[in-house]
Design a protein around this motif. Structure first.
Motif, PDB file in Angstrom:
ATOM      1  N   GLU A 188       2.505   5.821 -37.688  1.00  0.00           N
ATOM      2  CA  GLU A 188       3.226   5.878 -36.420  1.00  0.00           C
ATOM      3  C   GLU A 188       4.210   4.725 -36.306  1.00  0.00           C
ATOM      4  O   GLU A 188       4.048   3.701 -36.967  1.00  0.00           O
ATOM      5  CB  GLU A 188       2.236   5.808 -35.249  1.00  0.00           C
ATOM      6  CG  GLU A 188       1.543   7.129 -34.983  1.00  0.00           C
ATOM      7  CD  GLU A 188       0.642   7.055 -33.770  1.00  0.00           C
ATOM      8  OE1 GLU A 188       0.867   7.827 -32.826  1.00  0.00           O
ATOM      9  OE2 GLU A 188      -0.267   6.204 -33.765  1.00  0.00           O
ATOM     10  N   GLY A 189       5.205   4.903 -35.447  1.00  0.00           N
ATOM     11  CA  GLY A 189       6.160   3.837 -35.185  1.00  0.00           C
ATOM     12  C   GLY A 189       6.467   3.780 -33.706  1.00  0.00           C
ATOM     13  O   GLY A 189       6.008   4.636 -32.940  1.00  0.00           O
ATOM     14  N   PRO A 190       7.241   2.772 -33.268  1.00  0.00           N
ATOM     15  CA  PRO A 190       7.505   2.590 -31.835  1.00  0.00           C
ATOM     16  C   PRO A 190       8.505   3.612 -31.280  1.00  0.00           C
ATOM     17  O   PRO A 190       9.357   4.108 -32.015  1.00  0.00           O
ATOM     18  CB  PRO A 190       8.106   1.177 -31.773  1.00  0.00           C
ATOM     19  CG  PRO A 190       8.733   0.986 -33.106  1.00  0.00           C
ATOM     20  CD  PRO A 190       7.897   1.739 -34.096  1.00  0.00           C
ATOM     21  N   GLU A 191       8.373   3.878 -29.966  1.00  0.00           N
ATOM     22  CA  GLU A 191       9.314   4.798 -29.316  1.00  0.00           C
ATOM     23  C   GLU A 191      10.594   4.072 -28.916  1.00  0.00           C
ATOM     24  O   GLU A 191      11.651   4.675 -28.838  1.00  0.00           O
ATOM     25  CB  GLU A 191       8.649   5.453 -28.096  1.00  0.00           C
ATOM     26  CG  GLU A 191       7.512   6.376 -28.506  1.00  0.00           C
ATOM     27  CD  GLU A 191       6.738   6.972 -27.345  1.00  0.00           C
ATOM     28  OE1 GLU A 191       7.249   6.984 -26.207  1.00  0.00           O
ATOM     29  OE2 GLU A 191       5.606   7.423 -27.586  1.00  0.00           O
ATOM     30  N   VAL A 192      10.474   2.774 -28.622  1.00  0.00           N
ATOM     31  CA  VAL A 192      11.669   1.959 -28.384  1.00  0.00           C
ATOM     32  C   VAL A 192      12.097   1.409 -29.744  1.00  0.00           C
ATOM     33  O   VAL A 192      11.327   0.724 -30.408  1.00  0.00           O
ATOM     34  CB  VAL A 192      11.366   0.806 -27.396  1.00  0.00           C
ATOM     35  CG1 VAL A 192      12.557  -0.153 -27.308  1.00  0.00           C
ATOM     36  CG2 VAL A 192      11.029   1.364 -26.019  1.00  0.00           C
ATOM     37  N   GLU A 193      13.320   1.740 -30.146  1.00  0.00           N
ATOM     38  CA  GLU A 193      13.774   1.421 -31.500  1.00  0.00           C
ATOM     39  C   GLU A 193      15.055   0.613 -31.477  1.00  0.00           C
ATOM     40  O   GLU A 193      15.769   0.572 -30.463  1.00  0.00           O
ATOM     41  CB  GLU A 193      14.038   2.723 -32.274  1.00  0.00           C
ATOM     42  CG  GLU A 193      12.979   3.126 -33.264  1.00  0.00           C
ATOM     43  CD  GLU A 193      12.595   2.052 -34.275  1.00  0.00           C
ATOM     44  OE1 GLU A 193      13.154   0.934 -34.263  1.00  0.00           O
ATOM     45  OE2 GLU A 193      11.707   2.326 -35.102  1.00  0.00           O
ATOM     46  N   SER A 194      15.347   0.011 -32.614  1.00  0.00           N
ATOM     47  CA  SER A 194      16.644  -0.652 -32.762  1.00  0.00           C
ATOM     48  C   SER A 194      17.636   0.374 -33.298  1.00  0.00           C
ATOM     49  O   SER A 194      17.253   1.351 -33.951  1.00  0.00           O
ATOM     50  CB  SER A 194      16.532  -1.809 -33.748  1.00  0.00           C
ATOM     51  OG  SER A 194      16.379  -1.306 -35.064  1.00  0.00           O
ATOM     52  N   ASP A 195      18.888   0.144 -32.993  1.00  0.00           N
ATOM     53  CA  ASP A 195      19.946   0.991 -33.524  1.00  0.00           C
ATOM     54  C   ASP A 195      19.874   1.040 -35.053  1.00  0.00           C
ATOM     55  O   ASP A 195      20.083   2.072 -35.676  1.00  0.00           O
ATOM     56  CB  ASP A 195      21.304   0.447 -33.070  1.00  0.00           C
ATOM     57  CG  ASP A 195      22.462   1.218 -33.671  1.00  0.00           C
ATOM     58  OD1 ASP A 195      22.953   2.144 -33.008  1.00  0.00           O
ATOM     59  OD2 ASP A 195      22.858   0.886 -34.822  1.00  0.00           O
ATOM     60  N   TRP A 196      19.522  -0.113 -35.630  1.00  0.00           N
ATOM     61  CA  TRP A 196      19.482  -0.192 -37.096  1.00  0.00           C
ATOM     62  C   TRP A 196      18.455   0.785 -37.686  1.00  0.00           C
ATOM     63  O   TRP A 196      18.758   1.535 -38.604  1.00  0.00           O
ATOM     64  CB  TRP A 196      19.150  -1.627 -37.539  1.00  0.00           C
ATOM     65  CG  TRP A 196      19.279  -1.796 -39.021  1.00  0.00           C
ATOM     66  CD1 TRP A 196      20.432  -1.993 -39.729  1.00  0.00           C
ATOM     67  CD2 TRP A 196      18.208  -1.739 -39.982  1.00  0.00           C
ATOM     68  NE1 TRP A 196      20.157  -2.064 -41.070  1.00  0.00           N
ATOM     69  CE2 TRP A 196      18.791  -1.915 -41.260  1.00  0.00           C
ATOM     70  CE3 TRP A 196      16.823  -1.554 -39.889  1.00  0.00           C
ATOM     71  CZ2 TRP A 196      18.047  -1.915 -42.438  1.00  0.00           C
ATOM     72  CZ3 TRP A 196      16.079  -1.563 -41.062  1.00  0.00           C
ATOM     73  CH2 TRP A 196      16.681  -1.740 -42.321  1.00  0.00           C
ATOM     74  N   HIS A 197      17.226   0.801 -37.124  1.00  0.00           N
ATOM     75  CA  HIS A 197      16.202   1.708 -37.655  1.00  0.00           C
ATOM     76  C   HIS A 197      16.525   3.167 -37.373  1.00  0.00           C
ATOM     77  O   HIS A 197      16.287   4.038 -38.203  1.00  0.00           O
ATOM     78  CB  HIS A 197      14.827   1.399 -37.031  1.00  0.00           C
ATOM     79  CG  HIS A 197      14.209   0.128 -37.504  1.00  0.00           C
ATOM     80  ND1 HIS A 197      14.452  -1.087 -36.893  1.00  0.00           N
ATOM     81  CD2 HIS A 197      13.354  -0.127 -38.530  1.00  0.00           C
ATOM     82  CE1 HIS A 197      13.759  -2.033 -37.528  1.00  0.00           C
ATOM     83  NE2 HIS A 197      13.101  -1.480 -38.527  1.00  0.00           N
ATOM     84  N   ASN A 198      17.043   3.424 -36.156  1.00  0.00           N
ATOM     85  CA  ASN A 198      17.243   4.817 -35.741  1.00  0.00           C
ATOM     86  C   ASN A 198      18.469   5.445 -36.401  1.00  0.00           C
ATOM     87  O   ASN A 198      18.505   6.650 -36.641  1.00  0.00           O
ATOM     88  CB  ASN A 198      17.393   4.886 -34.220  1.00  0.00           C
ATOM     89  CG  ASN A 198      17.247   6.307 -33.677  1.00  0.00           C
ATOM     90  OD1 ASN A 198      16.123   6.775 -33.470  1.00  0.00           O
ATOM     91  ND2 ASN A 198      18.358   7.002 -33.454  1.00  0.00           N
ATOM     92  N   PHE A 199      19.492   4.597 -36.670  1.00  0.00           N
ATOM     93  CA  PHE A 199      20.756   5.139 -37.180  1.00  0.00           C
ATOM     94  C   PHE A 199      21.216   4.472 -38.472  1.00  0.00           C
ATOM     95  O   PHE A 199      21.391   5.136 -39.489  1.00  0.00           O
ATOM     96  CB  PHE A 199      21.856   4.979 -36.123  1.00  0.00           C
ATOM     97  CG  PHE A 199      21.705   5.909 -34.948  1.00  0.00           C
ATOM     98  CD1 PHE A 199      21.587   7.286 -35.113  1.00  0.00           C
ATOM     99  CD2 PHE A 199      21.697   5.405 -33.648  1.00  0.00           C
ATOM    100  CE1 PHE A 199      21.457   8.142 -34.031  1.00  0.00           C
ATOM    101  CE2 PHE A 199      21.569   6.255 -32.551  1.00  0.00           C
ATOM    102  CZ  PHE A 199      21.454   7.619 -32.743  1.00  0.00           C
TER     103      PHE A 199
END
Ligand code: PHE
Length: 352
Positions: free
Chosen positions: A139-150
Motif C-alpha cells: 500500500e501507499g499514501p493517498e496524499v502524494e507528491s507530484d513527483w511520485h504521481n506524475f
C-alpha cells in the motif's frame, strides 16, 4: 393499633404483630407496597411503635423486659424490611435497564447484520486471487507528491497526459506539488525505491479525481495496481497473467484480451478487456453489443520509469497493470449506477 392498652405486654402480642408484619412484607410486590407495610408496623403510628406506649403503663418491674422484647422485634423487622427493599430495588433496576436498552437492530428493516462494503469485499477477493498467484499486497499514501504521481511515471510538468487525470491539488508546500493521488501507479514507484527486484506485488487503494458524480464516475474510487519486475519478463508474461487472473476471479467462461493503448509509464501499452460478465460475450447493452468490456490499463514498465527509481533496464524488465475496483464490482453485479456504492442505503447494501 392498640385502642385500650392492656396493663400487660406479653410476648405473644408482640409476636402476633411481628408475624402480621412479615406476612405483609412477603406480599409486597413493589417498593411502594413494602414501604407502606413497613410504615404500618415500624412507622410513627405503626403497630409496634404504639406498643411502646403500653410500656409506660406497666409496673416498674415489667418495663425492662417488655422494652427488650419490643426492641428485639423492632430490630428483626427493620433488618427484614431492609433486606427485602434491597432485593426489590435490584429487581427494579434490572427491569429499568431492560426497558431502556436500545436495540438498534429493531429499527432496521430486513436482515439485521451489517456487512462489509461491496467495494471492500471486491478488494478482498481480488487480493486473495493475486496472493494465490504468488503476489504480495502493498500500500501507499493517498496524499502524494507530484513527483511520485506524475514525474517519476514519465509525465514531466506540462505533459499532456496529466490533464486526463483531473487532479485535486492540496494547498501544501509549493503550488501543485502535493495532491490526492489520481491512480495507484505511484505505489509502483514507492515499491521500486523501497526494495530491489524481483518484485511481484499488487497495490490496492483509494484514488481521487475531480469528476462530477454520475452513473459511471465518482470523485473517489478504488484501484488495484499490479507490478512485476524480474529478469526476462516479457509481454507474453503480462498477457498470460491478465488472462489467468481473469479466469481465476470470474470463472473459466470469462477471458481477457489486450488492445493497443497509450500510457506514459508503460511501453508498449494496452487496454485490457474482459468478456462481458452480463451477457458472457453474446452482446448486450452494457457492452454495447461487442461482448467485451474494458477493465483497465497495462504495459511493459517504461525505461524512463526504471531510470527514475534507479533500476537498470538492461538487467530487469517488468510489466504493470491497473484497474478500477468499483468498476469491476459494477460489472460483476450489474449495478446500473456507481453512486449507490457510497450511498450507504440499506436497500442496496443488504443485498451483499
Ligand atoms: N494508472 C493507469 C490509470 O489509472 C492504469 C495503468 C496502470 C496503466 C498500470 C498501465 C499500467 O489509468
Amino acid at each position: 393499633m392498640i385502642d385500650t392498652p392492656s396493663p400487660h405486654l406479653d410476648r405473644s402480642t408482640v409476636d402476633a404483630v411481628e408475624a402480621r408484619a412479615l406476612a405483609a412484607l412477603a406480599h409486597a410486590a413493589t417498593l411502594e407496597d413494602l414501604r407502606a407495610a413497613q410504615a404500618a408496623v415500624l412507622g410513627k403510628r405503626g403497630e409496634l411503635t404504639e406498643l411502646n406506649a403500653v410500656i409506660g403503663t406497666l409496673a416498674d418491674t415489667d418495663r425492662k423486659a417488655a422494652g427488650a422484647v419490643l426492641n428485639e422485634a423492632r430490630a428483626r423487622l427493620t433488618a427484614a424490611f431492609g433486606a427485602r427493599a434491597e432485593a426489590l430495588e435490584a429487581g427494579a433496576r434490572t427491569a429499568r435497564l431492560d426497558a431502556e436498552r436500545l436495540d438498534l437492530t429493531e429499527t432496521l428493516p430486513g436482515p439485521q447484520r451489517g456487512s462489509l462494503s461491496l467495494v471492500t469485499q471486491t478488494r478482498d477477493a481480488l487480493e486473495d486471487t493475486f496472493v494465490g498467484m504468488g503476489f504480495v499486497v502493498a500500500e501507499g499514501p493517498e496524499v502524494e507528491s507530484d513527483w511520485h504521481n506524475f514525474e517519476a511515471l514519465n509525465m514531466p510538468p506540462a505533459h499532456p497526459a496529466r490533464s486526463g487525470f483531473d487532479t485535486l491539488y492540496l494547498e501544501w508546500g509549493e503550488q501543485e506539488s502535493t495532491l490526492l493521488r489520481t491512480h495507484t501507479s505511484p505505489v509502483q514507484i514507492r515499491l521500486m525505491l523501497d526494495q530491489p527486484p524481483p518484485i511481484y506485488a499488487v497495490m490496492p487503494g483509494r484514488v481521487y479525481r475531480k469528476d462530477t458524480p454520475d452513473a459511471r464516475h465518482t470523485p473517489s474510487f478504488s484501484q488495484i495496481e499490479g507490478l512485476v519486475v524480474d529478469r526476462g519478463i516479457s509481454f507474453g508474461d503480462l498477457a498470460g497473467t491478465i488472462d489467468t487472473f481473469t479466469r481465476a476471479y470470474f470463472g473459466p467462461q470469462i477471458s481477457a484480451r489486450l488492445r493497443p493503448a497509450y500510457f506514459p509509464f508503460t511501453e508498449p501499452s494496452a487496454e485490457f478487456e474482459i468478456t462481458c460478465t452480463i451477457c458472457e460475450g453474446a452482446g448486450c447493452r452494457t457492452c454495447s453489443g461487442t461482448g467485451w468490456v474494458e477493465l483497465g490499463g497495462c504495459g511493459m514498465v517504461h525505461p524512463n520509469v526504471f531510470a527514475a527509481v534507479g533500476i537498470d533496464p538492461e538487467e530487469w524488465t517488468g510489466f504493470a497493470f491497473g484497474f478500477g475496483i468499483d468498476r469491476l464490482a459494477q460489472m460483476r453485479y450489474a449495478i446500473p449506477d456507481m453512486r449507490v456504492l457510497a450511498d450507504n442505503d440499506l436497500r442496496f447494501t443488504a443485498q451483499f
